[in-house]
Design an enzyme around this catalytic site. Sequence first.
Site, PDB file in Angstrom:
ATOM      1  N   THR A   1      -1.857   7.132   2.166  1.00  0.00           N
ATOM      2  CA  THR A   1      -0.809   7.283   1.138  1.00  0.00           C
ATOM      3  C   THR A   1      -1.195   8.343   0.103  1.00  0.00           C
ATOM      4  O   THR A   1      -0.348   8.765  -0.675  1.00  0.00           O
ATOM      5  CB  THR A   1      -0.524   5.943   0.408  1.00  0.00           C
ATOM      6  OG1 THR A   1      -1.698   5.532  -0.310  1.00  0.00           O
ATOM      7  CG2 THR A   1      -0.127   4.852   1.380  1.00  0.00           C
ATOM      8  N   GLY A   2      -2.446   8.746   0.066  1.00  0.00           N
ATOM      9  CA  GLY A   2      -2.877   9.793  -0.869  1.00  0.00           C
ATOM     10  C   GLY A   2      -2.838  11.146  -0.180  1.00  0.00           C
ATOM     11  O   GLY A   2      -2.363  11.269   0.947  1.00  0.00           O
TER      12      GLY A   2
ATOM     13  N   SER B   1      -5.812   1.133  -1.423  1.00  0.00           N
ATOM     14  CA  SER B   1      -4.718   0.226  -1.041  1.00  0.00           C
ATOM     15  C   SER B   1      -3.415   0.988  -1.197  1.00  0.00           C
ATOM     16  O   SER B   1      -3.275   1.748  -2.164  1.00  0.00           O
ATOM     17  CB  SER B   1      -4.684  -0.989  -1.977  1.00  0.00           C
ATOM     18  OG  SER B   1      -3.466  -1.692  -1.837  1.00  0.00           O
TER      19      SER B   1
ATOM     20  N   VAL C   1     -11.300   1.873   4.806  1.00  0.00           N
ATOM     21  CA  VAL C   1     -12.207   0.852   4.254  1.00  0.00           C
ATOM     22  C   VAL C   1     -12.078  -0.476   5.003  1.00  0.00           C
ATOM     23  O   VAL C   1     -13.009  -1.284   4.994  1.00  0.00           O
ATOM     24  CB  VAL C   1     -11.985   0.605   2.738  1.00  0.00           C
ATOM     25  CG1 VAL C   1     -12.405   1.790   1.908  1.00  0.00           C
ATOM     26  CG2 VAL C   1     -10.550   0.200   2.422  1.00  0.00           C
TER      27      VAL C   1
ATOM     28  N   ARG D   1       8.249   5.431  -6.488  1.00  0.00           N
ATOM     29  CA  ARG D   1       8.066   4.826  -7.801  1.00  0.00           C
ATOM     30  C   ARG D   1       9.024   5.484  -8.796  1.00  0.00           C
ATOM     31  O   ARG D   1       9.473   6.612  -8.610  1.00  0.00           O
ATOM     32  CB  ARG D   1       6.607   4.928  -8.242  1.00  0.00           C
ATOM     33  CG  ARG D   1       5.746   3.974  -7.423  1.00  0.00           C
ATOM     34  CD  ARG D   1       4.320   3.894  -7.887  1.00  0.00           C
ATOM     35  NE  ARG D   1       3.455   4.836  -7.226  1.00  0.00           N
ATOM     36  CZ  ARG D   1       2.127   4.721  -7.174  1.00  0.00           C
ATOM     37  NH1 ARG D   1       1.530   3.699  -7.735  1.00  0.00           N
ATOM     38  NH2 ARG D   1       1.389   5.612  -6.554  1.00  0.00           N
TER      39      ARG D   1
ATOM     40  N   ARG E   1     -25.236  -4.610  -1.208  1.00  0.00           N
ATOM     41  CA  ARG E   1     -26.364  -3.959  -0.506  1.00  0.00           C
ATOM     42  C   ARG E   1     -27.096  -2.982  -1.410  1.00  0.00           C
ATOM     43  O   ARG E   1     -28.313  -2.854  -1.351  1.00  0.00           O
ATOM     44  CB  ARG E   1     -25.837  -3.152   0.703  1.00  0.00           C
ATOM     45  CG  ARG E   1     -25.689  -3.910   1.988  1.00  0.00           C
ATOM     46  CD  ARG E   1     -25.601  -2.987   3.208  1.00  0.00           C
ATOM     47  NE  ARG E   1     -24.654  -1.909   3.161  1.00  0.00           N
ATOM     48  CZ  ARG E   1     -23.357  -2.004   3.426  1.00  0.00           C
ATOM     49  NH1 ARG E   1     -22.827  -3.187   3.717  1.00  0.00           N
ATOM     50  NH2 ARG E   1     -22.577  -0.945   3.373  1.00  0.00           N
TER      51      ARG E   1
ATOM     52  N   LEU F   1     -10.310   1.136  -5.162  1.00  0.00           N
ATOM     53  CA  LEU F   1      -8.884   1.397  -5.409  1.00  0.00           C
ATOM     54  C   LEU F   1      -8.087   1.530  -4.118  1.00  0.00           C
ATOM     55  O   LEU F   1      -6.862   1.632  -4.163  1.00  0.00           O
ATOM     56  CB  LEU F   1      -8.714   2.706  -6.211  1.00  0.00           C
ATOM     57  CG  LEU F   1      -8.947   2.649  -7.705  1.00  0.00           C
ATOM     58  CD1 LEU F   1     -10.438   2.676  -8.031  1.00  0.00           C
ATOM     59  CD2 LEU F   1      -8.270   3.804  -8.415  1.00  0.00           C
TER      60      LEU F   1
ATOM     61  N   TYR G   1       1.593  -7.152  -0.914  1.00  0.00           N
ATOM     62  CA  TYR G   1       0.805  -6.449  -1.941  1.00  0.00           C
ATOM     63  C   TYR G   1       0.292  -7.450  -2.978  1.00  0.00           C
ATOM     64  O   TYR G   1      -0.914  -7.506  -3.263  1.00  0.00           O
ATOM     65  CB  TYR G   1       1.693  -5.395  -2.599  1.00  0.00           C
ATOM     66  CG  TYR G   1       1.010  -4.562  -3.662  1.00  0.00           C
ATOM     67  CD1 TYR G   1      -0.041  -3.703  -3.340  1.00  0.00           C
ATOM     68  CD2 TYR G   1       1.448  -4.602  -4.995  1.00  0.00           C
ATOM     69  CE1 TYR G   1      -0.645  -2.919  -4.317  1.00  0.00           C
ATOM     70  CE2 TYR G   1       0.850  -3.816  -5.970  1.00  0.00           C
ATOM     71  CZ  TYR G   1      -0.194  -2.981  -5.625  1.00  0.00           C
ATOM     72  OH  TYR G   1      -0.797  -2.205  -6.591  1.00  0.00           O
TER      73      TYR G   1
ATOM     74  N   ASP H   1     -11.543   7.887   1.476  1.00  0.00           N
ATOM     75  CA  ASP H   1     -10.088   7.761   1.598  1.00  0.00           C
ATOM     76  C   ASP H   1      -9.684   8.010   3.040  1.00  0.00           C
ATOM     77  O   ASP H   1     -10.315   8.818   3.722  1.00  0.00           O
ATOM     78  CB  ASP H   1      -9.399   8.775   0.661  1.00  0.00           C
ATOM     79  CG  ASP H   1      -8.020   8.320   0.233  1.00  0.00           C
ATOM     80  OD1 ASP H   1      -7.156   8.201   1.120  1.00  0.00           O
ATOM     81  OD2 ASP H   1      -7.823   8.064  -0.967  1.00  0.00           O
TER      82      ASP H   1
HETATM   83  P1  NAD Z   1      -2.167   5.823  -4.170  1.00  0.00           P
HETATM   84  O1  NAD Z   1      -1.415   5.389  -2.980  1.00  0.00           O
HETATM   85  O2  NAD Z   1      -1.882   7.170  -4.731  1.00  0.00           O
HETATM   86  O3  NAD Z   1      -3.742   5.712  -3.946  1.00  0.00           O
HETATM   87  C1  NAD Z   1      -4.325   4.813  -3.052  1.00  0.00           C
HETATM   88  C2  NAD Z   1      -5.303   5.585  -2.174  1.00  0.00           C
HETATM   89  O4  NAD Z   1      -5.951   4.685  -1.282  1.00  0.00           O
HETATM   90  C3  NAD Z   1      -4.615   6.648  -1.323  1.00  0.00           C
HETATM   91  O5  NAD Z   1      -5.284   7.883  -1.432  1.00  0.00           O
HETATM   92  C4  NAD Z   1      -4.718   6.102   0.103  1.00  0.00           C
HETATM   93  O6  NAD Z   1      -4.755   7.127   1.081  1.00  0.00           O
HETATM   94  C5  NAD Z   1      -5.982   5.272   0.024  1.00  0.00           C
HETATM   95  N1  NAD Z   1      -6.037   4.186   0.988  1.00  0.00           N
HETATM   96  C6  NAD Z   1      -5.090   3.255   1.263  1.00  0.00           C
HETATM   97  N2  NAD Z   1      -5.539   2.411   2.206  1.00  0.00           N
HETATM   98  C7  NAD Z   1      -6.788   2.820   2.538  1.00  0.00           C
HETATM   99  C8  NAD Z   1      -7.769   2.361   3.455  1.00  0.00           C
HETATM  100  N3  NAD Z   1      -7.555   1.294   4.247  1.00  0.00           N
HETATM  101  N4  NAD Z   1      -8.952   3.020   3.536  1.00  0.00           N
HETATM  102  C9  NAD Z   1      -9.198   4.113   2.758  1.00  0.00           C
HETATM  103  N5  NAD Z   1      -8.305   4.594   1.864  1.00  0.00           N
HETATM  104  C10 NAD Z   1      -7.115   3.953   1.762  1.00  0.00           C
HETATM  105  O7  NAD Z   1      -1.918   4.708  -5.302  1.00  0.00           O
HETATM  106  P2  NAD Z   1      -2.405   4.660  -6.829  1.00  0.00           P
HETATM  107  O8  NAD Z   1      -1.200   4.510  -7.671  1.00  0.00           O
HETATM  108  O9  NAD Z   1      -3.348   5.740  -7.116  1.00  0.00           O
HETATM  109  O10 NAD Z   1      -3.168   3.261  -6.852  1.00  0.00           O
HETATM  110  C11 NAD Z   1      -4.587   3.187  -6.799  1.00  0.00           C
HETATM  111  C12 NAD Z   1      -5.014   1.747  -7.004  1.00  0.00           C
HETATM  112  O11 NAD Z   1      -4.605   1.296  -8.297  1.00  0.00           O
HETATM  113  C13 NAD Z   1      -4.422   0.782  -5.978  1.00  0.00           C
HETATM  114  O12 NAD Z   1      -5.393  -0.178  -5.628  1.00  0.00           O
HETATM  115  C14 NAD Z   1      -3.290   0.131  -6.740  1.00  0.00           C
HETATM  116  O13 NAD Z   1      -3.035  -1.160  -6.266  1.00  0.00           O
HETATM  117  C15 NAD Z   1      -3.833   0.123  -8.159  1.00  0.00           C
HETATM  118  N6  NAD Z   1      -2.734   0.111  -9.145  1.00  0.00           N
HETATM  119  C16 NAD Z   1      -2.016   1.251  -9.423  1.00  0.00           C
HETATM  120  C17 NAD Z   1      -0.974   1.185 -10.331  1.00  0.00           C
HETATM  121  C18 NAD Z   1      -0.145   2.405 -10.700  1.00  0.00           C
HETATM  122  O14 NAD Z   1       0.771   2.276 -11.527  1.00  0.00           O
HETATM  123  N7  NAD Z   1      -0.420   3.564 -10.194  1.00  0.00           N
HETATM  124  C19 NAD Z   1      -0.635  -0.032 -10.945  1.00  0.00           C
HETATM  125  C20 NAD Z   1      -1.370  -1.161 -10.600  1.00  0.00           C
HETATM  126  C21 NAD Z   1      -2.432  -1.074  -9.720  1.00  0.00           C
END
Ligand code: NAD
Length: 320
Positions: free
Chosen positions: A40-41, A80, A62, A191, A111, A78, A150, A36
């Site tokens: 955003t986390g 994003s 990533v 959200r 890999r 995950l 997105y 990570d």
């Molecule tokens: P979140 O923002 O809490 O988690 C995403 C994590 O990815 C964060 O910790 C962030 O720091 C990390 N991140 C972002 N870009 C990065 C990068 N370039 N390199 C490394 N880390 C990176 O969001 P979430 O709600 O936990 O979503 C997680 C995944 O699930 C996402 O891919 C999202 O699209 C998908 N998703 C979530 C929901 C939902 O309702 N929560 C719905 C549909 C899809």
Amino acid sequence: MTQYEERVVVTGGGGFVGSHLCERLLREGFAVVCIDDFSTGSVCNVEPLDGHSGFQLLEADVSTGFDIRGAVDAVLHLASPASPVDYLRRPLETMRAGSTGTQHALDLACRKGARFLLASTSEVYGDPQVHPQPESYWGHVNPVGPRSVYDEAKRFSEALTVAHRDARGLDARIVRIFNTFGPHMRADDGRMIPNFIRQAIAGEPLTVAGDGSQTRSLCYVSDTVDGILRLLWAPGEQGPVNIGGIHEMTVLATAEMIRSLVGSSSSIEFVARPQDDPGLRRPDISRAERSLGWRPAVSIEAGIKRTIDWFLENSILLGS
Ligand code: NAD
């Protein structure tokens, strides 16, 4: 030293859904590598896992590439930005996470000879003209609207994943996650659920977009995590598979429920509806039921109560 049967990489493991996934995997006896960049986390989400001998944290973006030493059995991608506030603030990073970030995660799986799972989204259906949405629906997405950074990044991620399945023989799976909620969401991520909870606790007006008649189908995070892991290990299913709640509620009814569960006297304030905000949102989950034996188990009310309790216990996150 503990021996772990399998080792799983979770990109975005410090986020809301990712941190619950890491926790569940460790509980089930897997070794976990969490990657990570904490854009955003929050590191607080995985701090409790830090002392676990099977847990490894790698702070990396990533999109710029990364490598993992040793064997890897599965890669869950995950990473994003996921909330509209986050991806509108970071449009280019969002497109890079979906494109080069997904490429790097796929390369790692190739890999290592690992299986791969992409966390896609109900947003690939856009503002849907078919209701509820089955996986066979191609969607109604505005490719140049504000949400496209997105939606289109995720659609590209899906295409790239399928191309790797076909061209490189990768065992690649796709889950389309619908609105998930629970502990570890950021109070300021914009959200609906954390927003209403934060506002109700603070006694501020609950801001409902438009007239609040648009619907969402919510799913508690433990159910979403369960669906993701069932798909990861399913013998005959690679998806896309919808994972989401089946109880559809209007945004206004959700605000009223949260206000009453918090015991708040906040008013409801109607504000402008964002462009391309979906009017209706409910998954057709028959594929998940049939091939994964999955259905949500936690009621919306029970899930919202747990989430409110978590926000109250972590009131520092609310800035109070
Ligand atoms: P979140 O923002 O809490 O988690 C995403 C994590 O990815 C964060 O910790 C962030 O720091 C990390 N991140 C972002 N870009 C990065 C990068 N370039 N390199 C490394 N880390 C990176 O969001 P979430 O709600 O936990 O979503 C997680 C995944 O699930 C996402 O891919 C999202 O699209 C998908 N998703 C979530 C929901 C939902 O309702 N929560 C719905 C549909 C899809």
